[in-house]
Every structure is written in structure tokens, then in C-alpha cells.
Design a protein around this motif. Structure first.
Motif, PDB file in Angstrom:
ATOM      1  N   GLU A 186      -3.492   3.011  -8.291  1.00 18.08           N
ATOM      2  CA  GLU A 186      -2.123   2.704  -8.517  1.00 18.08           C
ATOM      3  C   GLU A 186      -1.238   3.969  -9.161  1.00 18.08           C
ATOM      4  N   ASP A 218       5.624   2.746   3.562  1.00 19.49           N
ATOM      5  CA  ASP A 218       6.055   1.010   3.185  1.00 19.49           C
ATOM      6  C   ASP A 218       5.375   0.266   4.018  1.00 19.49           C
ATOM      7  N   TRP A 245       2.926  -5.694   3.479  1.00 18.92           N
ATOM      8  CA  TRP A 245       2.757  -6.478   2.118  1.00 18.92           C
ATOM      9  C   TRP A 245       3.445  -6.091   1.025  1.00 18.92           C
ATOM     10  N   TRP A 304       3.733  -3.033  -0.529  1.00 21.82           N
ATOM     11  CA  TRP A 304       3.063  -2.010  -1.309  1.00 21.82           C
ATOM     12  C   TRP A 304       3.364  -0.718  -0.600  1.00 21.82           C
ATOM     13  N   GLU A 330       1.902   2.888   0.363  1.00 24.55           N
ATOM     14  CA  GLU A 330       0.439   3.464   0.248  1.00 24.55           C
ATOM     15  C   GLU A 330       0.436   4.834   0.818  1.00 24.55           C
ATOM     16  N   TYR A 334      -1.275   3.861  -4.296  1.00 25.98           N
ATOM     17  CA  TYR A 334      -0.131   3.229  -3.964  1.00 25.98           C
ATOM     18  C   TYR A 334       0.891   2.709  -4.969  1.00 25.98           C
ATOM     19  N   TYR A 335       1.943   2.185  -4.718  1.00 27.97           N
ATOM     20  CA  TYR A 335       2.702   1.673  -6.057  1.00 27.97           C
ATOM     21  C   TYR A 335       3.109   0.325  -5.247  1.00 27.97           C
ATOM     22  N   ALA A 336       2.874  -0.701  -6.217  1.00 28.39           N
ATOM     23  CA  ALA A 336       3.533  -1.796  -5.649  1.00 28.39           C
ATOM     24  C   ALA A 336       4.355  -2.697  -6.596  1.00 28.39           C
ATOM     25  N   ASN A 364       4.947  -6.704  -7.073  1.00 29.57           N
ATOM     26  CA  ASN A 364       4.490  -7.137  -5.965  1.00 29.57           C
ATOM     27  C   ASN A 364       2.817  -7.120  -5.992  1.00 29.57           C
ATOM     28  N   ARG A 365       2.374  -6.288  -6.984  1.00 32.96           N
ATOM     29  CA  ARG A 365       0.891  -5.914  -6.987  1.00 32.96           C
ATOM     30  C   ARG A 365       0.342  -7.249  -7.245  1.00 32.96           C
ATOM     31  N   PRO A 399       3.194 -11.244  -5.174  1.00 31.60           N
ATOM     32  CA  PRO A 399       3.890 -11.205  -3.879  1.00 31.60           C
ATOM     33  C   PRO A 399       4.755 -12.497  -3.649  1.00 31.60           C
TER      34      PRO A 399
END
Length: 124
Positions: free
Chosen positions: A65, A89, A92, A94, A96, A110-112, A115-116, A119
Motif C-alpha cells: 500500500e 482505478d 473494487w 482500489w 493499482e 495500490y491505494y485503497a 475501502n482497503r 468496501p
């Protein structure tokens, strides 16, 4: 329970050492057949170990992350790291970017955000 570390295989420890140090991981243990790194954020560690042959097929997928994914990817590209998928984008929720390490392990930066782990479709 807390995840401590992930270990991935490599056939060439020296190329993998350089690669993961370029990604920003800090080398803390090294032998001829094994190396362990500290991740720059959090408490997790990541390691590589030498094998005779890496797995065929999809193999290992490791997610790292990044708070500012696009800037991280741009910085790594300037350092010679090649991505096979630019920051994208995903459905789901994220964002990535994808690449392979020298042993063909799949890495996903990734960055979520929220939502990591939470969600909209999370099971309560």
C-alpha cells in the motif's frame, strides 16, 4: 493475529536485493540464501529466499500500500523500475499499479483508503 511477513522465492538473490531496496524496503537480514526487509511504513517485514526454480503460472501476488500511489510510481519509474500496468482505478475501489520483481513474482502497488478493509460490500 497479525501478519508478520511475506516471503517470496527468487533464483537470483542479488538482483532481488537491489530491486526491493530500490522499492524503498530496508535490508535488515542477509545471507547467501535469504534476506529480510522492513517495510518503510508499519511493522510488517518482507523476505526473499533462494530456490532452484520459481513457480510457473500466476505464482505469488504481493500488495504494497502506498499513500500517494501516482507519485510513488513516477519516482520508481525514474529509478528504472518497469510497470506492466500504470496506476488504474479498479472496480473494487482500489487504485493499482502492477509490476514483476526479478523472479517474476507479481507485485501490486495500490491505494485503497477506507475501502482497503471497509468496501461498501463488506460482510458484517
Amino acid at each position: 493475529m497479525n501478519l508478520n511477513q511475506i516471503t517470496v522465492p527468487t533464483t537470483d538473490i542479488e538482483s532481488s536485493l537491489g530491486f526491493y531496496q530500490t522499492l524503498g524496503l530496508k535490508l535488515i537480514v542477509k545471507s547467501a540464501e535469504y534476506a529480510r526487509f522492513e517495510c518503510p511504513d508499519g511493522e510488517s517485514t518482507f523476505s526473499i529466499h533462494v530456490v532452484d526454480k520459481t513457480p510457473n503460472g500466476n505464482g505469488v501476488m504481493v500488495y504494497f500500500e502506498c499513500e500517494d500511489l501516482d507519485a510513488t510510481v513516477a519516482d520508481l519509474k525514474q529509478k528504472g523500475i518497469r510497470f506492466y500496468q500504470e496506476p488504474t482505478d479498479q472496480s473494487w475501489l482500489w487504485r493499482e499499479a502492477r509490476l514483476y520483481d526479478p523472479a517474476n513474482n507479481h507485485l501490486i502497488l495500490y491505494y485503497a483508503g477506507k475501502n482497503r478493509k471497509n468496501p461498501p460490500w463488506r460482510i458484517n
